[in-house]
Scaffold this active site. Structure first.
Site, PDB file in Angstrom:
ATOM      1  N   ARG A 120      21.763  17.055  45.567  1.00 18.23           N
ATOM      2  CA  ARG A 120      22.905  17.943  45.808  1.00 18.23           C
ATOM      3  C   ARG A 120      22.688  19.320  45.198  1.00 18.23           C
ATOM      4  O   ARG A 120      23.009  20.344  45.829  1.00 18.23           O
ATOM      5  CB  ARG A 120      24.180  17.299  45.253  1.00 18.23           C
ATOM      6  CG  ARG A 120      25.451  18.141  45.381  1.00 18.23           C
ATOM      7  CD  ARG A 120      25.592  18.867  46.703  1.00 18.23           C
ATOM      8  NE  ARG A 120      25.409  18.024  47.862  1.00 18.23           N
ATOM      9  CZ  ARG A 120      25.145  18.479  49.079  1.00 18.23           C
ATOM     10  NH1 ARG A 120      24.984  19.781  49.296  1.00 18.23           N
ATOM     11  NH2 ARG A 120      24.994  17.661  50.093  1.00 18.23           N
ATOM     12  N   LYS A 155      30.161  42.482  44.997  1.00 15.27           N
ATOM     13  CA  LYS A 155      31.074  41.377  45.310  1.00 15.27           C
ATOM     14  C   LYS A 155      30.267  40.093  45.490  1.00 15.27           C
ATOM     15  O   LYS A 155      30.097  39.578  46.595  1.00 15.27           O
ATOM     16  CB  LYS A 155      31.884  41.713  46.561  1.00 15.27           C
ATOM     17  CG  LYS A 155      32.799  42.921  46.368  1.00 15.27           C
ATOM     18  CD  LYS A 155      33.515  43.288  47.654  1.00 15.27           C
ATOM     19  CE  LYS A 155      34.380  44.527  47.467  1.00 15.27           C
ATOM     20  NZ  LYS A 155      35.042  44.954  48.725  1.00 15.27           N
ATOM     21  N   LYS A 187      34.874  55.803  41.765  1.00 17.56           N
ATOM     22  CA  LYS A 187      35.863  55.386  42.745  1.00 17.56           C
ATOM     23  C   LYS A 187      37.199  56.077  42.466  1.00 17.56           C
ATOM     24  O   LYS A 187      37.325  56.854  41.509  1.00 17.56           O
ATOM     25  CB  LYS A 187      35.994  53.857  42.714  1.00 17.56           C
ATOM     26  CG  LYS A 187      34.679  53.151  43.050  1.00 17.56           C
ATOM     27  CD  LYS A 187      34.770  51.654  42.892  1.00 17.56           C
ATOM     28  CE  LYS A 187      35.548  50.991  43.999  1.00 17.56           C
ATOM     29  NZ  LYS A 187      34.838  51.058  45.291  1.00 17.56           N
ATOM     30  N   GLU A 217      32.865  57.790  45.934  1.00 17.63           N
ATOM     31  CA  GLU A 217      33.614  57.215  47.045  1.00 17.63           C
ATOM     32  C   GLU A 217      34.641  58.221  47.554  1.00 17.63           C
ATOM     33  O   GLU A 217      35.378  58.821  46.774  1.00 17.63           O
ATOM     34  CB  GLU A 217      34.331  55.947  46.583  1.00 17.63           C
ATOM     35  CG  GLU A 217      35.169  55.280  47.669  1.00 17.63           C
ATOM     36  CD  GLU A 217      35.999  54.134  47.117  1.00 17.63           C
ATOM     37  OE1 GLU A 217      35.617  52.980  47.356  1.00 17.63           O
ATOM     38  OE2 GLU A 217      37.017  54.402  46.443  1.00 17.63           O
ATOM     39  N   ASP A 238      34.525  55.440  52.790  1.00 20.56           N
ATOM     40  CA  ASP A 238      35.311  54.211  52.757  1.00 20.56           C
ATOM     41  C   ASP A 238      36.330  54.141  53.891  1.00 20.56           C
ATOM     42  O   ASP A 238      37.231  54.977  53.988  1.00 20.56           O
ATOM     43  CB  ASP A 238      36.026  54.109  51.408  1.00 20.56           C
ATOM     44  CG  ASP A 238      36.723  52.769  51.217  1.00 20.56           C
ATOM     45  OD1 ASP A 238      36.138  51.744  51.601  1.00 20.56           O
ATOM     46  OD2 ASP A 238      37.840  52.762  50.685  1.00 20.56           O
TER      47      ASP A 238
END
Length: 298
Positions: A120, A155, A187, A217, A238
């Site tokens: 597994r 992410k 950002k 950004e 973006d």
């Protein structure tokens, strides 16, 4: 000391379509070992140890049950061999190979107990990373007629970033920054706390070394104009429309690398790439990629 130039190798029939150097075992082993320890708990494999005689030997194959791109073979091998170093793992393909349903990936020989205990964990790594490579390839294939490259983001699943980013490269993609420490990405919240784009960029430049690039950004063409005037290295566009992306490319004229992002799919990627952007950043190829169905068959 003289160093001779490298000689081109003879094409390897086991190699996949995407030639990406594998990660060193010393980087892989702690993650595989932790996964095995998590599974073994405090008492080991109760089921297998009770049912399978200690002397039993077996031979099985890792087989693809659907089409996709292979990634994670070294982790599968380590899973079996950390349980029993005498396990023999014969790869029939390499990471990057295009799989069809029924493709034989590898043959595993040795202790039946070790085989079932490691199964597994080996499949978890192999199926997940092959899923990431397959998802990446779905985008890379759709934009192969354009200059743009698909790139991943931060992410990623906790603890698996290096592995997932490796699988992205295997699938034909490129890597964005690996963490907070290898590039600057300013950002909207950074800008809000600095008071302005200009101030945020100025503070970033004052706080980093000369080898570190700055990405900013933006979500409007006016912000892009300011970013270009400030001379940042990369601009993240973006959630812009196709028309705005095309206009952005014309405005930049190569003065900065342009990276588009925002809910891109294999169906929409070609129209994004056709605008002339350099990169297409996609988070779901790591955080939400479907596993590729691979099984251990007798």
């Amino acid at each position: 000391m003289s160093i001779k130039p490298a000689v081109a190798a003879t094409p390897d029939p086991l190699a996949g379509n995407r030639q990406v150097p594998g990660l060193p075992s010393i980087l892989l082993e702690p993650t595989v070992r932790a996964a095995l320890l998590e599974d073994l708990g405090h008492a080991g494999d109760l089921t297998t140890d009770a049912i399978v005689p200690s002397h039993a030997q077996s031979q099985t194959r890792l087989v693809a049950r659907q089409d996709g791109v292979l990634a994670g073979l070294d982790l599968a091998r380590l899973a079996f061999q950390l349980i029993d170093p005498s396990m023999r793992f014969e790869a029939h393909l390499r990471d990057g190979a295009r799989l069809s349903q029924g493709s034989a990936i590898a043959t595993v020989r040795g202790s039946a107990r070790a085989m079932l205990t490691a199964e597994r964990t080996a499949l978890n790594f192999l199926c997940h990373l092959s899923g990431v490579a397959t998802a990446t390839a779905s985008i890379a294939d759709s934009i192969r007629d354009y200059r743009a490259r698909v790139t991943c983001t931060r992410k990623t699943l906790p603890g698996l970033r290096a592995l997932q980013k490796y699988a992205v490269r295997v699938g034909g993609g490129s890597n964005h920054r690996f963490g907070l420490d290898d590039a600057v990405l300013i950002k909207d919240n950074h800008v809000a706390m600095a008071g302005s784009v200009r101030e945020a960029v100025a503070r970033a430049r004052a706080g980093i070394g000369h080898m570190v690039k700055i990405e900013l950004e933006v979500d409007t063409l006016a912000q892009l104009d300011e970013a270009l005037a400030l001379g940042v290295d990369v601009v993240l566009l973006d959630n812009m429309s196709i028309d705005d992306l095309r206009t952005a490319v014309g405005m930049a004229q190569g003065r900065a690398i342009l990276e588009a992002s925002g809910r891109v799919t294999p169906e929409t990627a070609p129209s994004v790439a056709a605008t002339g952007v350099d990169l297409i950043a996609i988070g779901w190829i790591t955080h939400s990629a479907r596993t590729l169905d691979i099984g251990l068959d007798a």
